[in-house]
Scaffold this motif. Structure first.
Motif, PDB file in Angstrom:
ATOM      1  N   ASP A 149       0.796  -1.195   0.206  1.00  5.85           N
ATOM      2  CA  ASP A 149       0.041  -0.049  -0.208  1.00  5.85           C
ATOM      3  C   ASP A 149       0.859   1.169  -0.111  1.00  5.85           C
ATOM      4  O   ASP A 149       0.399   2.283  -0.576  1.00  5.85           O
ATOM      5  CB  ASP A 149      -0.891   0.142   1.212  1.00  5.85           C
ATOM      6  N   ASP A 178       1.676   1.732  -3.642  1.00  9.27           N
ATOM      7  CA  ASP A 178       0.642   2.492  -4.324  1.00  9.27           C
ATOM      8  C   ASP A 178       0.269   3.848  -3.978  1.00  9.27           C
ATOM      9  O   ASP A 178      -0.255   4.496  -4.786  1.00  9.27           O
ATOM     10  CB  ASP A 178      -0.854   1.363  -3.955  1.00  9.27           C
ATOM     11  N   LYS A 189       2.580   6.154  -5.335  1.00  7.13           N
ATOM     12  CA  LYS A 189       2.254   6.171  -7.161  1.00  7.13           C
ATOM     13  C   LYS A 189       1.413   7.100  -7.234  1.00  7.13           C
ATOM     14  O   LYS A 189       1.265   8.336  -7.977  1.00  7.13           O
ATOM     15  CB  LYS A 189       1.853   4.892  -7.519  1.00  7.13           C
TER      16      LYS A 189
END
Ligand SMILES: C[S@@+](CC[C@H](N)C(=O)[O-])C[C@H]1O[C@@H](n2cnc3c(N)ncnc32)[C@H](O)[C@@H]1O
Length: 271
Positions: free
Chosen positions: A132, A135, A138
């Motif tokens: 996570d 992610d 990003k």
């Protein structure tokens, strides 16, 4: 930047937002006029606490349910440590089943990718992999068109990983710390130290270049505003100032190197 945006990930009680906004209003009034402060948080209960705490700054502070394209600074204090981790040891992953621990096959190929990428494949210790975090990083890089990403949290780098052979996951409930979340029958705050090498490596992939990574202690000691405050307090004879100075000193000593500050910038902000 003409109209910089400040976006805080995970506002908690609103304490940091309150301090930053109060500081800017008092010490940087011209910046204060131009900036807008956003908070991204998924907890309705905490958002309502933040709204209450930040009443003084109505029209200056806003809440968002998603990140959005912006120029400015995205930052967090104790946000990444809240994100879930996969606990891995020598090619197996830890699962919790019927209130007991079970080491079994690694659940996602991406975990292997991270282990290889960071050179952890052959380690004979517990390693936590936070997909996570990748992610989220990003998402930050996709929305931060120009500016900085600042992360303050407790954590380690790859070089320091050996200090935590059993991993770093702990659960807090009230004032108690549980090293095994399993021991809990009621909801608790589960956290794991942040892997700053992971944020650094993957950040680079996503176009976020490291400006620095240092301990929070060194970061504070290199801040002119912080040093000015220390100096001011050390000349004061008011009991509340003496107490504050002693608290600041204790904090600097006790924080050690575990609290870290990572500053990254978009490639466009260096031009
Ligand atoms: C420890 S608090 C942050 C404290 C705050 N930054 C300060 O310094 O005053 C962590 C915050 O992150 C939020 N949070 C945790 N995981 C989140 C997620 N996945 N998405 C959005 N918010 C999250 C929590 O609701 C909580 O408000």
């Amino acid at each position: 930047m003409e109209k910089p945006l400040f976006l805080e990930l995970g506002g908690g009680s609103g304490a940091l937002a309150y301090d930053i906004l109060s500081y800017c209003r008092q010490r940087e009034p011209e910046l204060f006029e131009r900036l807008s402060y956003y908070i991204y948080d998924f907890s309705p209960a905490l958002v309502s606490l933040q709204r209450n705490r930040l009443k003084d700054f109505e029209g200056k502070v806003f809440w968002c349910e998603e990140l959005f394209p912006m120029e400015g600074v995205i930052f967090s204090n104790e946000f990444f440590d809240c994100l879930p981790v996969h606990v891995v040891r020598e090619g197996k992953e830890l699962y919790v089943k019927d209130r007991s621990e079970e080491w079994a096959e690694i659940s996602e190929p991406r975990i292997w990718h991270v282990l290889r990428r960071l050179g952890y494949e052959d380690l004979k210790q517990v390693v936590e992999v936070c997909l996570d975090c990748i992610d989220f990083l990003k998402k930050v890089s996709e929305n931060l068109l120009k500016g900085y990403h600042l992360v303050i949290d407790y954590g380690y780098t790859s070089k320091e990983l050996h200090r935590f052979p059993e991993g770093t996951v702990v659960a807090y409930r009230g004032h108690k710390v549980y090293s095994k979340a399993l021991e809990l029958s009621e909801p608790a705050d589960i956290t794991a130290h942040v892997n700053f090498s992971l944020l650094e490596e993957y950040g680079r992939d996503f176009g976020l270049e490291k400006v620095f990574l240092m301990s929070l202690r060194d970061f504070l000691l290199s801040s002119p505003a912080f040093m000015e405050e220390l100096e001011k307090l050390s000349f004061s004879e008011k009991p509340e100032d003496i107490e504050r100075l002693s608290r600041l000193k204790t904090m600097l000593i006790s924080m050690g190197d575990r609290f870290k500050v990572l500053l990254q910038r978009t490639l466009s902000s260096s031009s």
